[in-house]
Design a protein around this motif. Structure first.
Motif, short mmCIF file in Angstrom:
data_model
loop_
_atom_site.label_atom_id
_atom_site.label_comp_id
_atom_site.label_asym_id
_atom_site.label_seq_id
_atom_site.Cartn_x
_atom_site.Cartn_y
_atom_site.Cartn_z
N GLY A 1 0.85 -1.19 0.00
CA GLY A 1 0.00 0.00 0.00
C GLY A 1 0.88 1.23 0.00
N HIS A 2 0.34 2.35 -0.47
CA HIS A 2 1.18 3.57 -0.50
C HIS A 2 0.82 4.53 0.64
CE1 HIS A 2 -1.80 6.24 -2.52
NE2 HIS A 2 -2.11 5.20 -3.27
N THR A 3 1.84 5.24 1.11
CA THR A 3 1.67 6.15 2.25
C THR A 3 1.38 7.58 1.80
OG1 THR A 3 4.06 6.53 2.24
CG2 THR A 3 3.24 4.87 3.77
N ASP A 4 1.66 7.90 0.54
CA ASP A 4 1.47 9.30 0.11
C ASP A 4 0.02 9.56 -0.29
OD1 ASP A 4 2.01 7.52 -2.04
OD2 ASP A 4 2.44 9.18 -3.39
N VAL A 5 -0.36 10.82 -0.19
CA VAL A 5 -1.71 11.24 -0.59
C VAL A 5 -1.59 12.48 -1.47
CG1 VAL A 5 -2.84 10.37 1.50
CG2 VAL A 5 -2.01 12.72 1.44
N VAL A 6 -2.64 12.79 -2.21
CA VAL A 6 -2.65 14.04 -2.96
C VAL A 6 -3.03 15.17 -1.99
CG1 VAL A 6 -3.14 13.00 -5.21
CG2 VAL A 6 -5.04 13.67 -3.74
N PRO A 7 -2.70 16.42 -2.31
CA PRO A 7 -3.04 17.53 -1.40
C PRO A 7 -4.56 17.66 -1.23
CG PRO A 7 -1.53 18.25 -3.14
CD PRO A 7 -2.00 16.88 -3.51
N PRO A 8 -5.00 18.29 -0.10
CA PRO A 8 -6.44 18.37 0.17
C PRO A 8 -7.19 19.32 -0.77
CG PRO A 8 -5.19 19.56 1.84
CD PRO A 8 -4.19 18.86 0.99
N GLY A 9 -6.46 20.17 -1.51
CA GLY A 9 -7.13 21.15 -2.37
C GLY A 9 -7.70 22.28 -1.53
N ASP A 10 -8.80 22.87 -1.95
CA ASP A 10 -9.44 23.98 -1.25
C ASP A 10 -10.08 23.47 0.05
OD1 ASP A 10 -10.93 26.08 -0.35
OD2 ASP A 10 -11.95 26.47 -2.26
N VAL A 11 -9.40 23.75 1.17
CA VAL A 11 -9.84 23.22 2.47
C VAL A 11 -11.26 23.67 2.80
CG1 VAL A 11 -9.31 23.16 4.94
CG2 VAL A 11 -7.45 23.05 3.29
N GLY A 12 -11.64 24.84 2.30
CA GLY A 12 -12.98 25.38 2.54
C GLY A 12 -14.08 24.53 1.94
N LYS A 13 -13.72 23.68 0.97
CA LYS A 13 -14.74 22.84 0.34
C LYS A 13 -14.98 21.52 1.08
CE LYS A 13 -14.84 24.79 -4.20
NZ LYS A 13 -14.16 24.82 -5.48
N TRP A 14 -14.21 21.30 2.14
CA TRP A 14 -14.42 20.10 2.96
C TRP A 14 -15.43 20.44 4.06
CZ3 TRP A 14 -11.64 15.28 2.98
CH2 TRP A 14 -10.64 15.17 1.98
N THR A 15 -16.35 19.52 4.37
CA THR A 15 -17.26 19.77 5.48
C THR A 15 -16.65 19.29 6.80
OG1 THR A 15 -18.42 17.74 4.95
CG2 THR A 15 -19.39 19.74 4.11
N VAL A 16 -15.59 18.47 6.71
CA VAL A 16 -14.82 18.10 7.91
C VAL A 16 -13.36 18.44 7.59
CG1 VAL A 16 -16.31 16.18 8.63
CG2 VAL A 16 -14.47 15.75 7.05
N PRO A 17 -12.55 18.78 8.60
CA PRO A 17 -11.14 19.09 8.30
C PRO A 17 -10.48 17.87 7.62
CG PRO A 17 -11.69 19.70 10.56
CD PRO A 17 -12.87 18.95 10.03
N PRO A 18 -9.73 18.11 6.51
CA PRO A 18 -9.22 17.00 5.69
C PRO A 18 -8.23 16.06 6.40
CG PRO A 18 -8.37 19.11 4.93
CD PRO A 18 -9.44 19.42 5.91
#
Ligand SMILES: [Zn+2]
Length: 385
Positions: A46-63
């Protein structure tokens, strides 16, 4: 990635397993743990890296909160693929003592870096270095608990370059317009790809996977209001796709441009050679545009008769679900393992359509079901009762 690798190493140490770190590129450590000895060798990856969260304001929960709401764990990487990683870590820790005791082979856990940007400092480097070699592998990317992925398309990315002769824009006949040539070249390229597609014969082994994947992509397309049919998806999965992604050229409106270029992304199904596609374009576009390969990678799949495929299938059925093989249109680290001749199945919690989106989540139920399937598979693989 470094924090994640350290966490995994410590987590394993607490449970009595030693792991090694392989860092082929600074800041991109890979963690590899191994139990048992000899063959056969089963790899859990499995991989440990993730893509960036993008516009944090568009998440309804903190990413990066990992908040659990109504049975779903939210956060960047939950589906792709911290969920899968957690499942194989738990499976490894729980089953490792039995594998060792049975003396039936080796179980390897590889938490790798760099997947989201091509896996060169991750699985590719580990395979080249000989650290990762084995007889079968499970990559816990999100397939969903009842689906397993046996193949993926390859890549043929090229740049078309058209050259002309500069002149004043008021007297275009004195020059040769590179943009006009490039437009003709793209139209021609599209015809050449159509022709290649008419001659494609997909391996019969993949027919069921193409059907299932077409249905899945269609379901998600219908949810977003697109009017497409299953046949449209069957076609795009089973043929060379055609996407001009970038175009550049010309410098001023009143000049005849002498240079224009276009980057073309084509995904090729098993049975088609990405390098052949480049060659066909090169020949067909001679006189209009030069064709430079940007990147190619081979399509790949694991035949359904491989033991690991059968065991994952059985494992899914044992949880009371109907197992469905699928094929992916994008690439995973599984390709590096398959290219080394390691039969590889992509199987893990989550949904591919949630990867890289806002409010990405993985359901707790998925984690449990995929854990159970993977434990089942490992036991059967090593004949542990
Ligand atoms: Zn992933």
């Amino acid at each position: 990635m470094t924090k994640a690798a350290e966490y995994i190493k410590e987590w394993l140490a607490k449970r009595g397993f030693s792991a090694k770190i392989y860092e082929y590129q600074r800041g991109k450590p890979n963690v590899v743990a191994r139990v048992g000895s000899g063959k056969p060798v089963l790899i859990l990856n499995g991989h440990t890296d993730v893509v960036p969260p993008g516009d944090v304001g568009k998440w309804t929960v903190p990413p990066f909160s990992g908040k659990i709401v109504e049975g779903r764990i939210y956060g960047r990487g939950s589906t792709d693929m911290k969920g899968g990683l957690a499942v194989i870590m738990a499976a490894f820790a729980d089953i490792a003592p039995a594998v060792e005791k049975a003396g039936a082979g080796s179980l390897v856990l590889a938490a790798t870096a760099d997947e989201e940007v091509g896996g060169h400092a991750g699985v590719e480097a580990l395979v080249k270095d000989g650290v990762l070699s084995g007889d079968a592998a499970i990559v816990a990317e999100p397939s969903g608990p009842d689906k397993y992925c046996i193949g993926e398309k390859g890549l043929s990315q090229v740049k078309l370059v058209a050259r002309g002769k500069p002149a004043h824009g008021s007297l275009p006949l004195l020059g040769e317009n590179a943009i006009v040539k490039l437009i003709k070249a793209v139209e021609e390229a599209s015809k050449i790809v159509d022709e290649i597609n008419r001659g494609i014969a997909l391996p019969r082994d993949l027919a069921e996977a193409v059907e299932n994947s077409a249905r899945l992509y269609l379901e998600s397309a219908l949810r977003s209001g697109l009017r497409l049919s299953e046949e449209d998806f069957r076609k795009v999965i089973g043929s060379v796709s055609f996407n001009p992604g970038v175009i550049r050229g010309g410098s001023k409106i009143n000049m005849v441009p002498d240079y224009a270029e276009l980057e073309l992304d084509m995904r090729v199904p098993p049975g088609v050679s990405p390098k052949d596609v480049v060659e066909r374009l090169r020949k067909g576009l001679a006189g209009l545009a030069e064709v430079e390969a940007i990147d190619t990678s081979e399509p790949n799949y694991t035949p359904s008769g491989e033991r690991i495929v059968g065991l994952v299938r059985e494992g899914i059925a044992a949880q009371g679900m109907r197992p469905k093989p699928i094929i992916m249109t994008g690439a995973t680290d599984g390709r590096y393992l398959r290219m080394r001749g390691i039969p590889t199945v992509i199987y893990g919690p989550g949904e591919l359509t949630l990867a890289h989106t806002y409010d990405e989540y993985v359901s707790v139920e998925d984690l449990v079901l995929t854990y159970n399937t993977i434990i089942y598979t490992i036991k059967k693989y090593f004949n542990i009762s």
